[in-house]
Design a protein around this motif. Structure first.
Motif, short mmCIF file in Angstrom:
data_model
loop_
_atom_site.label_atom_id
_atom_site.label_comp_id
_atom_site.label_asym_id
_atom_site.label_seq_id
_atom_site.Cartn_x
_atom_site.Cartn_y
_atom_site.Cartn_z
N MET A 175 0.85 -1.19 0.00
CA MET A 175 0.00 0.00 0.00
C MET A 175 0.88 1.24 0.00
SD MET A 175 -2.77 1.26 2.87
CE MET A 175 -3.87 -0.13 2.55
N ILE A 176 0.47 2.27 -0.75
CA ILE A 176 1.19 3.53 -0.74
C ILE A 176 0.30 4.60 -0.09
CG2 ILE A 176 2.66 3.01 -2.72
CD1 ILE A 176 0.75 4.66 -4.46
N ASP A 177 0.95 5.59 0.54
CA ASP A 177 0.16 6.61 1.22
C ASP A 177 -0.32 7.66 0.22
OD1 ASP A 177 2.11 8.74 0.91
OD2 ASP A 177 3.24 7.85 2.56
N PRO A 178 -1.28 8.50 0.60
CA PRO A 178 -1.86 9.48 -0.33
C PRO A 178 -0.84 10.46 -0.91
CG PRO A 178 -3.28 9.20 1.58
CD PRO A 178 -2.02 8.45 1.87
N GLN A 179 0.19 10.82 -0.14
CA GLN A 179 1.19 11.76 -0.66
C GLN A 179 1.96 11.15 -1.83
OE1 GLN A 179 3.48 12.83 2.85
NE2 GLN A 179 2.32 14.73 3.07
N ILE A 180 2.35 9.89 -1.68
CA ILE A 180 3.07 9.21 -2.76
C ILE A 180 2.17 9.08 -3.98
CG2 ILE A 180 4.14 7.04 -3.47
CD1 ILE A 180 5.87 8.65 -1.60
N TYR A 181 0.91 8.72 -3.75
CA TYR A 181 -0.02 8.58 -4.87
C TYR A 181 -0.22 9.91 -5.59
CZ TYR A 181 -4.23 7.60 -7.56
OH TYR A 181 -5.12 7.45 -8.58
N THR A 182 -0.30 11.01 -4.86
CA THR A 182 -0.45 12.33 -5.48
C THR A 182 0.76 12.67 -6.34
OG1 THR A 182 -1.82 13.12 -3.64
CG2 THR A 182 -0.75 14.79 -5.00
N ARG A 183 1.95 12.34 -5.86
CA ARG A 183 3.16 12.57 -6.66
C ARG A 183 3.12 11.76 -7.95
NH1 ARG A 183 8.42 11.36 -3.32
NH2 ARG A 183 9.33 11.91 -5.33
N LEU A 184 2.67 10.51 -7.84
CA LEU A 184 2.61 9.64 -9.01
C LEU A 184 1.60 10.16 -10.03
CD1 LEU A 184 3.72 6.97 -10.18
CD2 LEU A 184 1.77 5.82 -9.11
N VAL A 185 0.46 10.61 -9.58
CA VAL A 185 -0.57 11.14 -10.48
C VAL A 185 -0.05 12.35 -11.24
CG1 VAL A 185 -2.84 12.24 -10.59
CG2 VAL A 185 -2.51 10.21 -9.17
N ARG A 186 0.71 13.20 -10.57
CA ARG A 186 1.27 14.39 -11.23
C ARG A 186 2.23 13.99 -12.36
NH1 ARG A 186 1.73 17.02 -5.95
NH2 ARG A 186 3.91 16.35 -5.88
N LEU A 187 2.92 12.88 -12.18
CA LEU A 187 3.92 12.46 -13.15
C LEU A 187 3.35 11.61 -14.29
CD1 LEU A 187 6.84 11.51 -10.73
CD2 LEU A 187 6.75 13.49 -12.25
N LEU A 188 2.23 10.92 -14.04
CA LEU A 188 1.67 10.01 -15.03
C LEU A 188 0.30 10.49 -15.50
CD1 LEU A 188 2.49 6.44 -13.66
CD2 LEU A 188 3.56 7.61 -15.56
N PRO A 189 0.21 11.08 -16.67
CA PRO A 189 -1.08 11.54 -17.19
C PRO A 189 -2.13 10.43 -17.25
CG PRO A 189 0.72 12.41 -18.52
CD PRO A 189 1.32 11.43 -17.58
#
Length: 224
Positions: free
Chosen positions: A1-15
């Motif tokens: 599981m990843i935390d919301p901060q990591i997921y937010t970073r990933l979303v910014r990088l992956l359209p």
């Protein structure tokens, strides 16, 4: 599981994730895990099973092959917001990894287990499109590499390599062996060519460093 901060970073990088359904987003946060990988670590060796695929948040990974003679050639690199197509192919085909992947610059990655990755390709069109885009981009890059190796003179390839690297670093801090590994040649060939370049006033070489003296001359040579 990843935390919301990591997921937010990933979303910014992956359209692709910005267009993904809430369901895919929830599954990714539950199934994926975060890893920090130090420079110099081999994340895959040839013949290994790909248990997960990495989506990079930061850092650089070099993917390369080593021939029977010990010569290396760089296939490609991937960095922030990118992933490794050979890993994706190994997972989808359920084959072993066909090259070596080494972290060049300390990396942060979100890792997706192989079974989950295959499941998403089947169930989510947006994820399937992401994988196919990745395949087409890397295939084009590898085909360009094959064309260079097969049909382009080594002195022209070396000149082009020096010009490209000089845009990021002057003088170049790189050894003859490292250049050989990038271009799929031998250290002896690179040393001979650099000596020829130096005699023509194109470069000046020192131990572990190369200074470009005549960029226009190198550009002309790179087009031959």
């Amino acid at each position: 599981m990843i935390d919301p901060q990591i997921y937010t970073r990933l979303v910014r990088l992956l359209p692709v994730l910005q267009a993904a359904s809430p369901q895919l987003g929830r599954e990714l946060q539950q199934a994926a895990f975060y890893a920090r990988i130090p420079a110099g670590r081999e994340v895959f060796i040839e013949g290994a099973r790909a248990d997960a695929i990495a989506l990079l948040l930061s850092g650089v990974v070099r993917v390369y092959k080593i021939g029977e003679t010990g010569r290396e050639i760089t296939l490609y690199r991937f960095g922030e917001g990118e992933s490794c197509i050979l890993t994706a192919n190994a997972i989808l085909s359920q084959q072993t990894f066909p090259a070596i992947a080494t972290v060049e610059k300390e990396a942060e990655a979100v890792l997706i287990p192989s079974a989950t990755f295959r499941d998403w390709v089947q169930r989510y069109e947006v994820w399937r499109g992401f994988v196919f885009d990745l395949l087409s981009q890397r295939l084009a890059a590898v085909m360009a590499l094959v064309e260079e190796v097969a049909f382009r003179r080594m002195d022209a390839r070396l000149a082009a390599f020096l010009i490209e690297r000089s845009q990021r670093q002057r003088p170049l801090r790189i050894t003859h062996q490292e250049i050989a590994a990038e271009l799929g040649s031998s250290r002896e060939v690179i040393t001979r060519l650099l000596a020829d370049f130096a005699s023509r006033g194109l470069v000046q070489t020192e131990r572990g460093a190369i200074e470009l003296l005549d960029v226009e001359g190198l550009i002309s040579l790179s087009k031959m």
